[in-house]
Write an enzyme that holds these catalytic residues in place. Structure first.
Site, PDB file in Angstrom:
ATOM      1  N   GLY A  12      24.862   1.668  10.817  1.00 40.33           N
ATOM      2  CA  GLY A  12      23.866   2.254  10.739  1.00 40.33           C
ATOM      3  C   GLY A  12      23.419   3.384  11.553  1.00 40.33           C
ATOM      4  O   GLY A  12      24.408   3.605  12.494  1.00 40.33           O
ATOM      5  N   ASP A  13      22.345   4.066  11.614  1.00 45.37           N
ATOM      6  CA  ASP A  13      22.000   5.201  12.287  1.00 45.37           C
ATOM      7  C   ASP A  13      23.300   6.394  12.140  1.00 45.37           C
ATOM      8  O   ASP A  13      23.428   7.095  13.303  1.00 45.37           O
ATOM      9  CB  ASP A  13      21.927   4.719  13.649  1.00 45.37           C
ATOM     10  N   LYS A  16      21.368   9.303   8.375  1.00 45.13           N
ATOM     11  CA  LYS A  16      21.316   9.436   6.679  1.00 45.13           C
ATOM     12  C   LYS A  16      19.974  10.054   6.627  1.00 45.13           C
ATOM     13  O   LYS A  16      19.783  10.719   5.548  1.00 45.13           O
ATOM     14  CB  LYS A  16      21.240   7.730   6.299  1.00 45.13           C
ATOM     15  N   GLY A  40      15.441   2.821  10.414  1.00 43.52           N
ATOM     16  CA  GLY A  40      14.611   4.044  11.427  1.00 43.52           C
ATOM     17  C   GLY A  40      15.313   5.338  11.045  1.00 43.52           C
ATOM     18  O   GLY A  40      16.667   5.462  11.440  1.00 43.52           O
ATOM     19  N   HIS A  41      14.944   6.081  10.120  1.00 43.01           N
ATOM     20  CA  HIS A  41      15.451   7.383   9.614  1.00 43.01           C
ATOM     21  C   HIS A  41      14.763   8.503  10.235  1.00 43.01           C
ATOM     22  O   HIS A  41      13.612   8.795   9.993  1.00 43.01           O
ATOM     23  CB  HIS A  41      15.673   7.269   8.064  1.00 43.01           C
ATOM     24  N   GLN A 223      20.576   1.139   6.735  1.00 48.79           N
ATOM     25  CA  GLN A 223      21.562   0.163   7.634  1.00 48.79           C
ATOM     26  C   GLN A 223      23.101   1.023   7.356  1.00 48.79           C
ATOM     27  O   GLN A 223      22.930   1.989   6.984  1.00 48.79           O
ATOM     28  CB  GLN A 223      21.598  -1.212   7.365  1.00 48.79           C
ATOM     29  N   ARG A 302      16.432   0.570  21.471  1.00 47.06           N
ATOM     30  CA  ARG A 302      17.436  -0.290  22.364  1.00 47.06           C
ATOM     31  C   ARG A 302      18.613   0.701  22.594  1.00 47.06           C
ATOM     32  O   ARG A 302      18.659   1.552  21.556  1.00 47.06           O
ATOM     33  CB  ARG A 302      18.026  -1.252  21.610  1.00 47.06           C
ATOM     34  N   LYS A 330      27.160  14.538  13.727  1.00 47.88           N
ATOM     35  CA  LYS A 330      27.110  14.564  15.416  1.00 47.88           C
ATOM     36  C   LYS A 330      28.311  14.920  15.728  1.00 47.88           C
ATOM     37  O   LYS A 330      28.874  14.475  17.052  1.00 47.88           O
ATOM     38  CB  LYS A 330      26.602  13.165  15.823  1.00 47.88           C
ATOM     39  N   ASP A 332      28.627  17.834  17.132  1.00 49.78           N
ATOM     40  CA  ASP A 332      28.164  18.388  18.434  1.00 49.78           C
ATOM     41  C   ASP A 332      28.477  17.559  19.844  1.00 49.78           C
ATOM     42  O   ASP A 332      28.662  17.895  20.982  1.00 49.78           O
ATOM     43  CB  ASP A 332      26.888  18.908  18.598  1.00 49.78           C
ATOM     44  N   GLY A 413      23.911  19.241  14.709  1.00 48.38           N
ATOM     45  CA  GLY A 413      22.548  18.894  15.515  1.00 48.38           C
ATOM     46  C   GLY A 413      21.521  18.152  14.483  1.00 48.38           C
ATOM     47  O   GLY A 413      21.680  18.003  13.439  1.00 48.38           O
TER      48      GLY A 413
HETATM   49  P1  GDP Z   1      19.713   7.073  10.416  1.00 44.81           P
HETATM   50  O1  GDP Z   1      19.144   5.733  10.377  1.00 44.81           O
HETATM   51  O2  GDP Z   1      21.233   7.017   9.657  1.00 44.81           O
HETATM   52  O3  GDP Z   1      18.740   7.903   9.412  1.00 44.81           O
HETATM   53  O4  GDP Z   1      19.938   7.740  11.745  1.00 44.81           O
HETATM   54  P2  GDP Z   1      18.899   7.597  13.107  1.00 44.81           P
HETATM   55  O5  GDP Z   1      17.582   8.594  12.745  1.00 44.81           O
HETATM   56  O6  GDP Z   1      18.520   6.059  13.330  1.00 44.81           O
HETATM   57  O7  GDP Z   1      19.776   8.087  14.173  1.00 44.81           O
HETATM   58  C1  GDP Z   1      20.480   9.317  14.010  1.00 44.81           C
HETATM   59  C2  GDP Z   1      19.988  10.111  15.030  1.00 44.81           C
HETATM   60  O8  GDP Z   1      20.911  11.271  15.233  1.00 44.81           O
HETATM   61  C3  GDP Z   1      18.601  10.688  15.038  1.00 44.81           C
HETATM   62  O9  GDP Z   1      18.151  10.867  16.237  1.00 44.81           O
HETATM   63  C4  GDP Z   1      18.852  12.171  14.430  1.00 44.81           C
HETATM   64  O10 GDP Z   1      17.799  13.016  14.736  1.00 44.81           O
HETATM   65  C5  GDP Z   1      20.084  12.647  15.021  1.00 44.81           C
HETATM   66  N1  GDP Z   1      21.054  13.480  14.520  1.00 44.81           N
HETATM   67  C6  GDP Z   1      21.575  13.400  13.168  1.00 44.81           C
HETATM   68  N2  GDP Z   1      22.415  14.432  12.753  1.00 44.81           N
HETATM   69  C7  GDP Z   1      22.828  14.928  14.017  1.00 44.81           C
HETATM   70  C8  GDP Z   1      23.726  15.711  14.376  1.00 44.81           C
HETATM   71  O11 GDP Z   1      24.644  16.177  13.763  1.00 44.81           O
HETATM   72  N3  GDP Z   1      24.094  15.852  15.806  1.00 44.81           N
HETATM   73  C9  GDP Z   1      22.812  15.355  16.614  1.00 44.81           C
HETATM   74  N4  GDP Z   1      23.106  15.722  18.070  1.00 44.81           N
HETATM   75  N5  GDP Z   1      22.040  14.677  16.250  1.00 44.81           N
HETATM   76  C10 GDP Z   1      21.743  14.182  14.961  1.00 44.81           C
HETATM   77  P1  IMO Z   2      18.957   2.309   9.562  1.00 45.00           P
HETATM   78  O1  IMO Z   2      18.702   2.444   8.196  1.00 45.00           O
HETATM   79  C1  IMO Z   2      21.028   0.116  12.931  1.00 45.00           C
HETATM   80  C2  IMO Z   2      20.773  -4.134  12.766  1.00 45.00           C
HETATM   81  C3  IMO Z   2      20.094  -4.914  13.968  1.00 45.00           C
HETATM   82  C4  IMO Z   2      20.821  -6.282  14.064  1.00 45.00           C
HETATM   83  C5  IMO Z   2      21.242  -6.461  12.637  1.00 45.00           C
HETATM   84  C6  IMO Z   2      20.140  -7.449  11.946  1.00 45.00           C
HETATM   85  O2  IMO Z   2      18.229   2.993  10.560  1.00 45.00           O
HETATM   86  O3  IMO Z   2      20.555   2.675   9.881  1.00 45.00           O
HETATM   87  P2  IMO Z   2      17.626  -7.130  11.109  1.00 45.00           P
HETATM   88  O4  IMO Z   2      16.376  -6.677  11.533  1.00 45.00           O
HETATM   89  O5  IMO Z   2      18.075  -6.316   9.777  1.00 45.00           O
HETATM   90  O6  IMO Z   2      17.634  -8.616  10.823  1.00 45.00           O
HETATM   91  O7  IMO Z   2      18.706  -7.000  12.024  1.00 45.00           O
HETATM   92  O8  IMO Z   2      21.171  -5.182  12.190  1.00 45.00           O
HETATM   93  N1  IMO Z   2      20.037  -3.230  12.153  1.00 45.00           N
HETATM   94  C7  IMO Z   2      20.501  -1.891  12.247  1.00 45.00           C
HETATM   95  N2  IMO Z   2      21.080  -1.280  13.135  1.00 45.00           N
HETATM   96  N3  IMO Z   2      20.280   0.887  12.176  1.00 45.00           N
HETATM   97  C8  IMO Z   2      19.583   0.159  11.160  1.00 45.00           C
HETATM   98  O9  IMO Z   2      18.942   0.898  10.175  1.00 45.00           O
HETATM   99  C9  IMO Z   2      19.627  -1.222  11.122  1.00 45.00           C
HETATM  100  N4  IMO Z   2      18.710  -2.294  10.468  1.00 45.00           N
HETATM  101  C10 IMO Z   2      19.224  -3.353  11.077  1.00 45.00           C
HETATM  102  O10 IMO Z   2      20.153  -4.346  15.068  1.00 45.00           O
HETATM  103  O11 IMO Z   2      22.038  -6.244  14.688  1.00 45.00           O
HETATM  104 MG    MG Z   3      18.343   4.578  12.132  1.00 44.30          MG
END
Ligand code: GDP
Ligand code: IMO
Ligand code: MG
Length: 423
Positions: A12-13, A16, A40-41, A223, A302, A330, A332, A413
């Site tokens: 995840g994260d 996306k 959290g996107h 995720q 967290r 990421k 960078d 970025g």
């Molecule tokens: P998602 O859940 O997959 O949409 O990702 P999140 O938003 O939870 O986490 C990605 C984080 O990295 C966010 O704070 C974005 O703004 C940031 N981000 C995305 N692409 C880049 C990148 O290429 N470089 C940097 N430095 N940050 C990025």
């Molecule tokens: P995005 O879409 C990162 C993790 C939680 C925990 C496990 C189970 O932003 O990438 P849950 O609340 O689903 O029962 O938690 O999955 N988790 C994520 N980790 N990005 C997410 O979503 C996540 N959604 C759930 O931290 O370990």
């Molecule tokens: Mg996220």
């Protein structure tokens, strides 16, 4: 006409939200197919940070429709809060947002159960986001759930009460925790009133009619692959199918509709919550990655655990998703490191090297990491890969070779323009 997808290849994260927002205007609709407010996107609009939990990341593109698919679990309180928060950037949101009647609803007592059961696990906590995701999916598969289509039915209150009573019985097995059910219930029904203005659709037909008209649709994953309930690091996973196979069940489309599967991976790995993480760096390098990448959860704040890019894991993810092309994000963040690591083999419990993701990666003895030279690069306007430093290009080449899939996008970025495309 086809459905393309963007989904996370790690834990995840991966970024996306940013990539879906970028690609969205090439599509007529963006459709979320699983997960819920655990996601959290993050995306940036004219420098302003927006975090989406339930809304699809196409919501800021004025000519794009957005669907919350049947595979998503919806908490009316979070959804309404989110709609209000982003409305100034998407004033026509209500006209472009559609909700599957078949999507399941998260009740306040689902969140209560999530909190109570996590607390009861003690040392074995999953690290859930405590948004009620697991308990809601349990009710769905247990055939007890309440669906979005029922919001408009006279039976709503009775169905709600019946499910709540079941939950209260179930909660008796756990030690008491602080939870103001009356207040949460009031907020829930107020939010439900707001949701009445949305368009609830019989989503398989909604999808089919767009496809029949020749529309191109984009499925947005939440995720990541390693959090998939079947193929991830079970039991440290979420409760839905995050992988490409989940698109078909989560939207009600035939598997044969899928065309391009864009797999998103960070240039290193992160994980938030508990569970195995083979390439984790619990040292200064991990700390440096966390700082440079600002690796703190978008939903819970967290700190995310950090480690090197894991090629065994990436190859596994490409295999089970049928990834057609990679988007590396990421890059960078690796700037200024003397050396950057690529984990390229696992060492199993007997001390043998292996290229396979085991059923339980916690049984691994370790990983073998190849170190490549780092680079110093000031991100600026770049036209193509050939303008990048040699060391960065070499890292990307090794990564794609390891994954067995070509790269199509490179993100350097958080903003929309920090992206190289058509690689
Ligand atoms: P998602 O859940 O997959 O949409 O990702 P999140 O938003 O939870 O986490 C990605 C984080 O990295 C966010 O704070 C974005 O703004 C940031 N981000 C995305 N692409 C880049 C990148 O290429 N470089 C940097 N430095 N940050 C990025
Ligand atoms: P995005 O879409 C990162 C993790 C939680 C925990 C496990 C189970 O932003 O990438 P849950 O609340 O689903 O029962 O938690 O999955 N988790 C994520 N980790 N990005 C997410 O979503 C996540 N959604 C759930 O931290 O370990
Ligand atoms: Mg996220």
């Amino acid at each position: 006409m086809p459905v393309d997808a963007v989904l996370g290849l790690q834990w995840g994260d991966e970024g996306k939200g940013k990539i879906v927002d970028f690609l969205a205007n090439q599509y007529q609709a963006v459709c979320r197919f699983q997960g819920g407010p655990n996601a959290g996107h993050t995306l940036y609009l004219e420098g302003e940070k927006c975090v989406l939990h339930t809304l699809p990341s196409g919501i800021f593109r004025s000519n794009v429709l957005n669907l919350i698919g049947n595979g998503v679990v919806i908490d009316p309180i979070t959804l309404v809060g989110e709609m209000e928060r982003v409305r100034h950037h998407a004033p026509d949101l209500n006209e472009r947002l559609f909700v599957s009647e078949r999507a399941h609803l998260i009740l306040p007592t689902h969140r209560w159960i999530d909190m109570a059961s996590e607390q009861a696990r003690g040392q074995e906590k999953i690290g859930s986001t405590l948004r009620g995701i697991g308990p809601c999916y349990m009710d769905k598969t247990g055939r007890n759930g309440l669906r979005a289509g029922e919001l408009r039915m006279p039976s709503l209150r009775a169905s709600y009460q019946a499910l709540k009573e079941k939950h209260l019985q179930f909660l008796k097995q756990f030690p008491k925790i602080d939870f103001d059910l009356d207040a949460e219930e009031r907020r829930w029904f107020e939010a439900v009133d707001h949701l009445m203005s949305l368009r609830f659709v019989n989503s398989p037909y909604w999808m089919a009619s767009l496809l029949d008209k020749g529309a191109n649709l984009l499925a947005e994953g939440a995720q990541g692959t390693m959090l998939d309930v079947d193929q991830g690091t079970y039991p440290y996973v979420t409760s839905s199918n995050t992988i490409a196979a989940g698109i078909s069940t989560g939207l009600g489309i035939a598997p044969s509709s899928l065309r391009r599967i864009v797999g998103i991976a960070k240039a290193y790995c992160t994980r938030v919550g508990a569970g195995p993480f083979p390439s984790e760096l619990e040292d200064e390098t991990g700390e440096r990655l966390r700082k440079a990448g600002n690796e703190f959860g978008s939903t819970t704040g967290r700190p995310r655990r950090c480690g090197w890019m894991d090629l065994v894991q990436l190859r596994y993810a490409c295999l089970i998703n049928g990834v057609t092309d990679l988007c590396i994000t990421k890059i960078d963040v690796l700037n200024g490191f003397d050396e950057v690591g690529l984990a390229d083999a696992y060492i199993d419990a007997e001390g043998n090297g292996t290229q396979e993701m085991p059923m339980d990666p916690a049984t691994l003895r370790g990983v073998s990491v190849t170190k490549l030279p780092g680079w110093n690069w000031t991100p600026s306007k770049v036209g193509g890969l050939e303008q990048l430093p040699d060391a960065m290009r070499h890292f990307i080449e090794m990564l794609c070779k390891g994954a067995g899939v070509p790269i199509s996008m490179l993100s350097f970025g958080p903003e929309r323009e920090h992206l190289l495309t058509d690689l």
